[in-house]
Design an enzyme around this catalytic site. Structure first.
Site, mmCIF file in Angstrom:
data_model
loop_
_atom_site.group_PDB
_atom_site.id
_atom_site.type_symbol
_atom_site.label_atom_id
_atom_site.label_comp_id
_atom_site.label_asym_id
_atom_site.label_seq_id
_atom_site.Cartn_x
_atom_site.Cartn_y
_atom_site.Cartn_z
ATOM 1 N N GLU A 169 0.846 -1.200 0.000
ATOM 2 C CA GLU A 169 0.000 0.000 0.000
ATOM 3 C C GLU A 169 0.875 1.242 0.000
ATOM 4 O OE1 GLU A 169 -0.267 2.124 2.899
ATOM 5 O OE2 GLU A 169 -0.380 0.820 4.665
ATOM 6 N N ARG B 272 1.248 -2.234 12.190
ATOM 7 C CA ARG B 272 0.490 -3.202 11.387
ATOM 8 C C ARG B 272 -0.026 -2.593 10.085
ATOM 9 N NH1 ARG B 272 0.250 -7.707 14.182
ATOM 10 N NH2 ARG B 272 -1.156 -8.677 12.669
ATOM 11 N N CYS C 82 7.262 -0.875 -2.412
ATOM 12 C CA CYS C 82 8.426 -1.748 -2.595
ATOM 13 C C CYS C 82 9.634 -1.376 -1.757
ATOM 14 C CB CYS C 82 8.808 -1.841 -4.071
ATOM 15 S SG CYS C 82 9.435 -0.306 -4.812
ATOM 16 N N HIS D 175 11.588 0.280 -9.370
ATOM 17 C CA HIS D 175 11.170 -0.810 -8.485
ATOM 18 C C HIS D 175 12.385 -1.419 -7.798
ATOM 19 C CE1 HIS D 175 8.959 -4.029 -6.752
ATOM 20 N NE2 HIS D 175 9.497 -4.959 -7.503
ATOM 21 N N ASP E 41 11.113 -10.737 -3.511
ATOM 22 C CA ASP E 41 10.396 -9.482 -3.749
ATOM 23 C C ASP E 41 9.058 -9.516 -3.036
ATOM 24 O OD1 ASP E 41 9.348 -7.134 -4.646
ATOM 25 O OD2 ASP E 41 9.273 -7.690 -6.767
#
Length: 276
Positions: A46, A71, A76, A113, A128
């Site tokens: 997210e 939590r 990435c 990324h 990943d």
């Protein structure tokens, strides 16, 4: 390199559901699979902090506060920096790579990324936890390009191109799709700081101005982009539904296990309502 000594490993393992089971953690394939699988199942992808205009910190303690104790999920740079710290703490050899997203067809995108390469017994494995709903749930071997890798009902493969470029591919139904490509060049945490700054602040970043939450589930992969929730099944079938502001928080909890602090939740609903 990844400051694994700063991580509360016990709290991290409890967060991903591996704590307290008496498991002996060694830098071997069994542990690598267990940690990777548990991490991707427990911590959703997210980028809500970007949407909310908050800075995205990559220091280990900041990641621990947000993704472990808070939590929350992350994108990435957060996901794989946390995973790298945990794997390093366990004793694995971990290095970074920068990847170029290929999910938009022939459009040439910048390297934005972050992925990891973990070496076990002299063999490299792609790890990943931060590519969202299409990403691998488990490590992918890099030593045998072209071989299909089954992860439950999902199939991946690594294709080798010129100059040592490796491409992670994902099968959707009967069709193969490129996910991203990366070169052998090693990336360090400081490189991710630069990429993170672009991704979280640049007007052209795909994370700016939209709700984005994803989870690569075992039987169904789920993604919320803006107001649209999509479920992807192993046979390539998709289901879509529109998510209104009144149902947003309940959906985040039910589908992704996300519960935001009251102030963040209210702001997110306000933004979502303005887009609805």
């Amino acid at each position: 390199m990844w400051n694994g000594d700063e991580l509360d490993l016990g709290a991290y393992l409890a967060r991903i559901g591996l704590g307290g089971d008496g498991r002996e953690l060694r830098p071997d394939l069994e542990t690598l699979y267990a940690v990777h699988r548990a991490h991707t199942a427990a911590i959703p992808f997210e980028s809500l902090d970007v949407l909310l205009g908050r800075p995205v910190a990559l220091e280990v303690k900041a990641l621990e506060d947000k993704l472990v104790h808070g939590r929350r999920g992350g994108y990435c740079y957060e996901q794989n920096s946390l995973l790298a710290a945990a794997l390093e703490r366990i004793g694995f050899e971990v290095s970074g790579r920068g990847a170029r997203n290929r999910t938009r067809g022939d459009t040439l995108l910048a390297v934005t990324h972050a992925v990891l390469v973990v070496t076990v017994g002299g063999e490299p494995w792609l790890c990943d936890a931060g590519f969202g709903y299409q990403g691998p749930r488990e490590p992918v071997p890099l030593g045998r390009p072209g071989a299909e890798v089954r992860q439950g009902p999902w199939t991946f493969a690594v294709h080798e191109e010129e100059d040592g470029v490796l491409v992670l591919r994902f099968r959707r139904g009967d069709a193969w799709r490129d996910l991203y490509a990366f070169s052998p060049q090693r990336y360090h945490p400081v490189d991710y700081v630069v990429l993170n700054h672009y991704s979280s602040t640049h007007p052209r970043s795909s994370f700016i101005g939209r709700t984005l939450v994803q989870l690569p589930g075992q039987e169904v992969r789920t993604t919320l982009v803006g107001r649209e929730l999509t479920r992807l099944y192993p046979d390539g079938r998709t289901e879509r539904e529109t998510v209104g502001p009144d149902g947003l928080l309940a959906l985040l909890d039910r589908e992704f296990g996300l519960r935001l602090p009251a102030r963040d939740a209210a702001e997110l609903v306000r933004i979502h309502r303005s887009e609805y």
